[in-house]
Each structure stands twice: as structure tokens, then as C-alpha cells.
Design a protein around this motif. Structure first.
Motif, short mmCIF file in Angstrom:
data_model
loop_
_atom_site.label_atom_id
_atom_site.label_comp_id
_atom_site.label_asym_id
_atom_site.label_seq_id
_atom_site.Cartn_x
_atom_site.Cartn_y
_atom_site.Cartn_z
N THR A 1 0.85 -1.19 0.00
CA THR A 1 0.00 0.00 0.00
C THR A 1 0.89 1.23 0.00
O THR A 1 2.10 1.16 0.27
CB THR A 1 -0.89 0.04 1.25
N LYS A 2 0.29 2.37 -0.29
CA LYS A 2 1.03 3.63 -0.22
C LYS A 2 1.61 3.83 1.17
O LYS A 2 2.75 4.27 1.34
CB LYS A 2 0.11 4.79 -0.59
N GLU A 3 0.81 3.50 2.19
CA GLU A 3 1.26 3.69 3.57
C GLU A 3 2.48 2.82 3.88
O GLU A 3 3.41 3.26 4.56
CB GLU A 3 0.12 3.36 4.53
N LYS A 4 2.48 1.58 3.37
CA LYS A 4 3.63 0.69 3.61
C LYS A 4 4.84 1.18 2.84
O LYS A 4 5.97 1.14 3.36
CB LYS A 4 3.29 -0.74 3.17
N GLY A 5 4.63 1.68 1.63
CA GLY A 5 5.75 2.23 0.87
C GLY A 5 6.38 3.41 1.58
O GLY A 5 7.61 3.53 1.66
N LEU A 6 5.55 4.30 2.13
CA LEU A 6 6.06 5.44 2.89
C LEU A 6 6.81 4.97 4.12
O LEU A 6 7.89 5.49 4.44
CB LEU A 6 4.89 6.35 3.30
N GLU A 7 6.27 3.98 4.82
CA GLU A 7 6.93 3.46 6.02
C GLU A 7 8.32 2.93 5.70
O GLU A 7 9.28 3.17 6.45
CB GLU A 7 6.07 2.36 6.63
N LEU A 8 8.47 2.24 4.59
CA LEU A 8 9.77 1.69 4.21
C LEU A 8 10.77 2.80 3.88
O LEU A 8 11.94 2.73 4.26
CB LEU A 8 9.62 0.74 3.03
N ILE A 9 10.30 3.83 3.18
CA ILE A 9 11.20 4.94 2.86
C ILE A 9 11.59 5.68 4.14
O ILE A 9 12.75 6.06 4.32
CB ILE A 9 10.53 5.88 1.84
N GLU A 10 10.65 5.86 5.05
CA GLU A 10 10.97 6.52 6.31
C GLU A 10 11.93 5.68 7.14
O GLU A 10 12.84 6.21 7.79
CB GLU A 10 9.68 6.82 7.08
N ALA A 11 11.76 4.37 7.11
CA ALA A 11 12.70 3.49 7.82
C ALA A 11 14.09 3.61 7.23
O ALA A 11 15.09 3.60 7.95
CB ALA A 11 12.21 2.03 7.75
N PHE A 12 14.17 3.72 5.92
CA PHE A 12 15.45 3.92 5.23
C PHE A 12 16.09 5.24 5.66
O PHE A 12 17.29 5.32 5.96
CB PHE A 12 15.22 3.90 3.72
N PHE A 13 15.30 6.31 5.70
CA PHE A 13 15.82 7.62 6.11
C PHE A 13 16.41 7.55 7.52
O PHE A 13 17.47 8.12 7.79
CB PHE A 13 14.71 8.67 6.07
#
Length: 803
Positions: free
Chosen positions: A302-314
Motif C-alpha cells: 500500500t502507499k502507507e507501507k511504501g512510505l513506512e519503508l522509505i521513512e525506515a530507510f531515512f
């Protein structure tokens, strides 16, 4: 942010930067056992030994795993590059590491004792100490009087690299290994020079296999944790992470989660291999989007999971850290790693390249409000205003100067002029602060000694002599009192500039030879064309493209000084050159003269024209300085890879001085623009602090007059906006118009701070209230509170614009 990301972010801010001995321990163990072998193989084996033995950690709730050191924000030690400064700082000279004015590091006695023991092996073996010993005397003196400084790339590894992340995502490291093995099989070792290629390719295979084993170590750790986990959801998540680590970066990725994990492993390994900084991410949205799109369409994500992964990367990117000597730290204040991440821009066909991942990056930037990575917006004529407005909203919410804005049109023109192929122009990406690189094809987007332009002007008006030390390396054409026009001063200035540019280039050539001898790094080289095919590392000439150039500082200070001399001495004749020289020599503090020193300072500060106000009488001098330096670099000087394969292998001007404008300012006496001795010189291509008097449009017009055709290494343009400017649609529209005007005129870059001085002043007085207050310093954002007070004051003194 969801609760998982919020907790990870909170933990990040709760830890102090430590010194970790592990990398130094295991690297040195291996180097002791491989003496006599080729340096590429020795370093690859040492890299592998570190990865096989260093401790692994995982924070609760992590989705992206992998650590650089024993704890978040801890810095490894890289003794192969430099040692003496660390011994001195452990003993309190000039400061104990935990008592520095900024960028403090903490450690236990046990850590100190172990590192001191490790350093004993490196006595006489480290790169920096060897480098300073063999430098010609004139280069040493140029360094010591504050004209050049090469600490950043002689006491550390070489950075400013963007590798081919897309290659790893689609082929995996096994694909890289296979390519190296095939190339090795084709070597004819009876031919001269082929054995060096063999050793390099052998080191590529060793390093890449070691990284795969490291990822498998994490897979095993996750599997073990899953066995002991009672919560079924957490167990499932741990096993998914384990599967990710078993798959990548060894193999092509299967989904978006693995793609983000693979990029993180590559970025992490580049930082463990050496401590060269500015290891950047290139066009993050372009190489990740196909995996996101595929998963989204298949309902895997989902968009929310994609955002979570990018934020985890940051968040993981903010765990990286680098311990520098205090003299070097003064040029790079703010615990910065200079990891640039680009989104937007255009496709090869000239279409808008903005996609869903571009927007997720903006959202992550806005939510997390972190220092790293430095989010950059690539803009061109086809960039949608809605995306630019979304970027400005993210900037307002981030409050620390991210994202910044970059001009495709200007950078593509620069690169085409340098001979870069047409099919690569659109794919350029900012590296480090602002330097232009072609990902996966360029070696070091910036490399070389710093150059202090303001100091060279001071030497020029003192007949080539440094007033502080009496050192005169190149006899001048006279003192200021001997010149009859400002143009005569400029011609004398150009002679001094060329001489010190020569010293700069000689210094860098010597530095390069030592890196070839002592610092061949196989992993990063294996991910950049065409190192494997040529059988050569980056420093030896393996890349497709190459151009060197260290940061410059004080060019606007010098230009404003020439404008002041022309105005006050030669045109209006308010002062004689003798009066001006006396005022400079006494730092404007002799109040017995008529006019007094203070009155002379006020004349120079407030009446003489200044760059940044669309005033041709000031702007023409800055232009002439930059035109001379930029054109001379590309016409007169070649870097050490010239003739070995890369093009254009020249030098280019960098106007990204980080906090070097503060450090270099301490070497420069009072200058004719009204600046007092020791004060910072200007930052980048930005007007000097307090010089702008006629508003933002005038400042943009001054910047746009400059000869940006030479600025491959970038030109930092700082602007401060009032805190409410971007809170309304009308304000954002005005800001977009300002950016477009600058970029239409081939301006390269602009970045904004949106924090008012009352907040900054209060943060100086009550630092405990502002643990995560961020600001934009040069081409990067950083936390305000840990900065050296000199850097804090420099930021506060920048002019604030109303749009």
C-alpha cells in the motif's frame, strides 16, 4: 509517521555519538596478516574481515537492517588514513573529543585504550602523515597560511561517489561477481600490466562476496530472533526480513521492500569500506519506482507501507556518522555525511520524471524532519508547479532547509560543454552538497584541496606577502598603494590566483598517487563503469567520466572588496589607498585617524556597492573572478586520470564551501568590503552576510549574472525566508516564480531556511529546549544546537527576505 517510525525516530535522537573501535580492530588485524600483498587485495580482505566479525544490532521494529558500527550514530575509526590527530585529541589537544565546541564524540576508557593500541601499528603507515611529509615546501606553506587545505581527502577516504544502484537492483552482486570472473578469465597474464588487473578483479570478487555473507549474517540473526519471538506478527516480520537479507543484495530484488533493503546495504557497505563522505543516492525515485509500481498494482504493498519503508530507510541513513579531526571538522560542522538524494527531473525523452516515489520522498522528508539524506528536487521546464508547491510545503514543514532545488537546464549545459554524452545528460544527479555527477559513470564528483580566494586577494594587496606570517611564495606586483586602478589590482590578483591554483593541483596529484599506493577500493569501483572492463579502480582511471576540484571560499568577499576599492579609492576618492591599507592593517580599530577606522569600516560596509543587489558595479568583479577561475581550471589543468580513459579529466570550480567559509575566514585579515579580521568570508555564491539590501529579486539577478557554464561542482545559493512566507498558497506561488526566474537565467541551485532569528537566538540560550531544531548551513541540513557557536552566529547573520 506511524507509531513504529515515531519510536525509531525518538530512539535516534536519544543516543549520543560514540566512537566505535570495531572497524579499526578487525581491519588492522587483517592488514597485519597480509603485508606484502597487493594493496587492492589487502584492503578487500580487510573489508571482508570487518564484515565477518563486526557486531550486528537491530532496533525493535526495524524494517531495514544493517549497521555501520556498534550502536546508532557511532563512528568507526579508519586508522589507515590518519592517526596523529586522534592521539592528540584523546589527550585534549586542541580539545578532548567530548569537549569540542561542536560535533562532540563520546567514548569509554576501554575504547580509548584499545584504539590507542591499534594506532601504534599505523605509525609511519597512515596516508595523511606520509602525505604531509612528502609535500613540496611551497605547497606546505600555502596550506599553513590558509590558502589551500587538503585535509578532507588526505586524512580520509575518497568520497563524492554515486554508484549504479539500479545495477544492483536488477542484477544483484552475484551479477557483478560474474562480470569480474568473466573479465579475469579473459586476461593474458603474460602481457605487461595484466597482473594488476588480475589483482583488482580478485579484490572485486572478495569484496562483493563478503557483502553477501554480511547480509546472510543478518538473515541468520533474524531467523534466530524469530525462533524466540512469541508474537506471531513480529515473528512473521522477522522471517520476512531474513528472506530479504538472503535474497539481496546478492540477487535481483523481488519486491519494493527488498529494493529499499538492497539500496541500504549498498550505501552502508560504501561507508564501511572507507570513510570518504558524500556517498550519495542519485535518482532515488527513478530506480525504485518500477518495484513500487509493480507491488502496488499486484496489491502486495500500500502507499502507507511504501512510505513506512522509505521513512525506515531515512532513519537508518541518520545512523551513519564520521569522526573527523577538529581542524577538518571546522570545514564540515554538523555531523554531516552529505548523502544527497534526488527526485524529479526529466526522462531521456524530456518528459516529467516525477512519480509516486517522488511524492513519498517529500512526505518522508516532511514527516521525519531529519538531517539526512539531503533531499534535492531536480527541476526543468516541464516540472509540474503542483510538485514544486508540494516540495515547498515539505520545506515549510521540515523547517531545516529541505528539500533544495536544482536546475536541469543549467547543469545539463555545463556537462555538455565538458563533453558528457547526450544520452547521459538528463540522468545527472547532485552528489554531496551540490556537485553534478552521472550516477554509475563518474568517479569523484568533488575532490581536491580547498582554495581560499579571499586570502589570495589579501596576499595580492600586500605584494604577495602574508601579513600574519611574513611568508611570500610569489612576489606580487606591489602593495595596494602602488596600483593606479582596480583593474591593475585584478590583473595582479589573477597572477596570484594562478600560482595558488597550481599549488592546489600539485598537492592533489601527490595525494592521488598516495591513494593509488595505499587506498584501492574494489567495491565502489565495481559498481561504476567501466572499472571491471578496464581492470582499474576509480582512482586509477576506471570510470567513464572524471573531473576534480576542491571547494572554494570567499570569492564574493574578494569581489566586494574590489568593488569597494574602486568606489572609495579610485572613483569617488573618499579614501586614499594609504588610508585604506592602514585601516585594514589595524582592523578598523585605530580611532585616531581622520576618518577613523570605524568610519572607514562604515563607508566600506554601507556605501560601497555589494554583490547581491543587482548592481553591476559590484557584480562585475565577482563575475570576473569566477570567469577566470572556472575557465582556467578547465583549460590549464588536468587531473591524475587524464589520458587513462575517463573524460574530460580536468578541474572544475566548486562553490560549495560547507562551513569552510568560517574556518578559512580565521586566516584572513580585514578586507576592503568592511569585513573584520577573522570573520567568516561569504558562503558559496551567496552574497556576504548583511550585504543584500534590495530584496530577493535583486539577489537572484546578481547570482544569475555569474558564469555558471563552469560550475560543474555547483554553486551554493542560500536564501532565508520569513517563517510565514511558505504557509500560504500566494507565498508559495511567489517562491516558485523566484525559482523559475533564477533557473531560466541558468542559475544552478537555491535553498531556503524558514526559521526566524528569535528561535535561533533562544536555541543558543536554551539548547535543551531544541534537541531536533534543524537549519540549512551550506549544501546540507544539520541540527542547530550541536554546532560550533561560530557557525550558529554565521547563520543568524544571514539576511531574511520577505517575498
Amino acid at each position: 509517521m506511524n507509531s513504529r517510525i515515531s519510536n525509531l525516530r525518538e530512539k535516534l535522537f536519544s543516543v549520543q555519538p560514540q566512537i566505535c573501535p570495531e572497524r579499526a580492530r578487525y581491519f588492522t588485524e587483517s592488514m597485519k596478516n597480509t603485508e606484502g600483498e597487493h594493496i587492492a587485495v589487502r584492503r578487500a580482505k580487510a573489508f571482508a574481515h570487518v564484515l565477518e566479525n563486526m557486531s550486528l544490532y537491530m532496533s525493535d521494529g526495524e524494517l531495514i537492517v544493517g549497521n555501520q558500527a556498534g550502536s546508532p550514530k557511532a563512528s568507526p575509526v579508519y586508522p589507515e588514513y590518519s592517526t596523529e590527530w586522534l592521539k592528540q585529541e584523546f589527550n585534549g589537544s586542541p580539545y578532548h573529543l567530548h569537549e569540542r565546541p561542536g560535533d562532540k564524540f563520546y567514548y569509554t576508557d576501554e575504547t580509548k585504550n584499545e584504539i590507542m593500541d591499534i594506532l601504534s601499528y599505523w605509525n609511519g603507515k597512515s596516508l595523511f602523515e606520509t602525505f604531509r611529509e612528502i609535500l613540496p615546501e611551497d605547497c606546505k606553506q600555502a596550506w599553513d597560511i590558509g590558502v589551500i587545505d587538503d585535509t578532507w581527502v588526505s586524512s580520509a577516504g575518497l568520497g563524492n561517489v554515486i554508484v549504479d544502484y539500479g545495477l544492483v537492483l536488477t542484477k544483484g552482486l552475484n551479477g557483478v561477481i560474474k562480470k569480474a570472473e568473466d573479465r579475469m578469465a579473459g586476461l593474458d597474464l603474460t602481457m605487461p600490466g595484466e597482473i594488476n588487473k588480475y589483482w583488482f578483479l580478485q579484490s572485486v570478487i572478495i569484496a562483493n562476496k563478503a557483502i553477501i555473507r554480511f547480509a546472510n549474517r543478518f538473515a541468520g540473526k533474524c531467523e534466530q530472533m524469530a525462533k524466540n519471538e512469541k508474537d506471531e506478527a513480529k515473528k512473521k516480520e522477522l522471517l520476512a526480513i531474513a528472506e530479504n537479507c538472503r535474497t539481496v543484495p546478492a540477487n535481483p530484488v523481488k519486491n519494493f521492500w527488498q529494493a529499499v533493503q538492497s539500496v541500504w546495504f549498498v550505501l552502508l557497505m560504501l561507508h564501511i569500506e572507507t570513510n570518504g563522505h558524500a556517498i550519495s543516492l542519485g535518482r532515488f525515485d527513478q530506480y525504485l519506482y518500477p518495484f513500487y509500481k509493480k507491488d502496488l498494482e499486484a496489491d502486495i504493498i500500500t502507499k502507507e507501507k511504501g512510505l513506512e519503508l522509505i521513512e525506515a530507510f531515512f532513519i537508518k541513513a541518520n545512523e551513519l556518522n564520521k569522526l573527523r579531526s577538529w581542524p577538518d571538522t571546522e570545514f564540515f560542522l554538523g555531523y554531516q555525511m552529505f548523502i544527497n538524494l534526488a527526485v524529479g527531473g526529466q526522462t531521456l525523452e524530456g518528459k516529467d520524471a516525477v512519480n509516486d516515489v517522488s511524492h513519498l520522498v517529500l512526505e518522508a522528508c516532511s514527516n521525519l524532519k531529519l538531517v539526512t539524506p539531503s533531499v534535492s528536487i531536480k527541476c526543468f521546464e516541464g516540472t509540474d508547479d503542483k510538485f514544486l508547491e508540494a516540495a515547498l510545503i515539505a520545506l515549510q514543514e521540515h523547517k531545516g532547509g529541505q528539500p533544495a532545488f536544482y536546475n536541469d537546464k543549467a547543469f545539463m549545459r555545463i556537462l555538455k560543454n565538458m563533453g558528457i554524452k547526450d544520452e547521459d545528460l538528463h540522468n545527472w544527479a547532485p552528489d554531496g552538497c551540490i556537485e553534478a555527477s552521472i550516477p554509475g559513470k563518474w568517479d569523484f564528483a568533488a575532490k581536491g584541496p580547498w582554495l581560499n580566494i579571499a586570502k589570495i586577494l589579501e596576499l595580492t594587496i600586500n605584494n604577495g606577502k602574508d601579513p600574519k606570517t611574513g611568508i611570500a611564495l610569489l612576489k606580487g606586483d606591489g602593495n595596494l598603494t602602488d596600483f593606479s586602478s582596480t583593474q591593475e589590482v585584478m590583473e595582479a590578483f589573477k597572477k596570484q590566483l594562478h600560482y595558488y591554483m597550481e599549488r592546489q593541483v600539485i598537492t592533489e596529484h601527490i595525494n592521488d598517487e598516495l591513494h593509488k599506493k595505499m587506498d584501492i577500493n574494489a567495491f565502489r569501483s565495481s559498481l561504476i563503469e567501466d572499472c571491471i572492463e578496464r581492470g582499474m579502480s576509480l582512482i586509477e582511471g576506471g570510470s567513464v567520466y572524471s573531473a576534480d576540484g576542491g571547494p572554494t571560499a570567499g570569492q564574493v568577499t574578494a569581489g566586494d572588496s574590489l568593488a569597494a576599492v574602486e568606489y572609495a579609492v579610485f572613483k569617488e576618492k573618499i579614501l586614499t589607498s594609504e588610508q585604506l591599507m592602514h585601516a585594514l592593517e589595524t582592523n578598523f580599530e585605530d580611532q585616531t585617524t581622520s576618518p577613523t577606522g570605524e568610519e572607514i569600516k562604515q563607508i566600506l560596509t554601507n556605501r560601497a556597492p555589494k554583490y547581491g543587489n543587482d548592481n553591476d558595479e559590484a557584480d562585475k568583479w565577482v563575475y570576473e573572478i569566477l570567469q577566470y577561475i572556472g575557465s582556467t581550471y578547465q583549460s590549464d589543468f588536468k587531473n591524475s586520470r587524464y589520458g587513462k580513459g575517463p573524460i574530460p579529466a580536468c578541474y572544475a570550480i566548486s562553490q560549495s564551501p560547507v562551513t569552510g567559509n568560517i574556518a578559512f575566514g580565521s586566516f584572513v585579515g580585514a578586507t576592503p568590503n568592511g569585513r573584520k579580521a577573522g570573520e567568516p568570508v561569504n558562503n558559496g555564491i551567496s552574497p556576504s552576510n548583511g550585504a543584500e539590501k534590495t530584496g530577493p529579486t535583486a539577489a537572484v539577478n546578481s547570482v544569475a549574472k555569474m558564469p555558471s557554464i563552469w560550475f560543474q561542482k555547483g554553486a551554493i545559493f542560500n536564501m532565508r525566508l520569513s517563517k510565514d512566507t511558505l504557509t500560504t498558497s500566494e507565498g508559495r506561488i511567489r517562491a516558485i516564480s523566484l525559482i523559475k526566474v533564477l533557473f531560466e537565467k541558468y542559475g544552478l541551485h537555491v535553498q531556503f531556511n524558514v526559521i526566524d532569528n528569535d528561535v535561533l537566538e533562544d536555541a543558543k540560550k536554551h539548547p535543551e529546549k531544541y534537541p531536533d531544531l534543524m537549519v540549512r548551513i551550506s549544501g546540507y541540513s544539520t541540527l542547530f544546537v550541536p554546532l560550533d557557536p561560530k557557525a550558529q552566529d554565521d547563520l543568524i547573520q544571514r539576511v531574511k527576505f520577505e517575498l
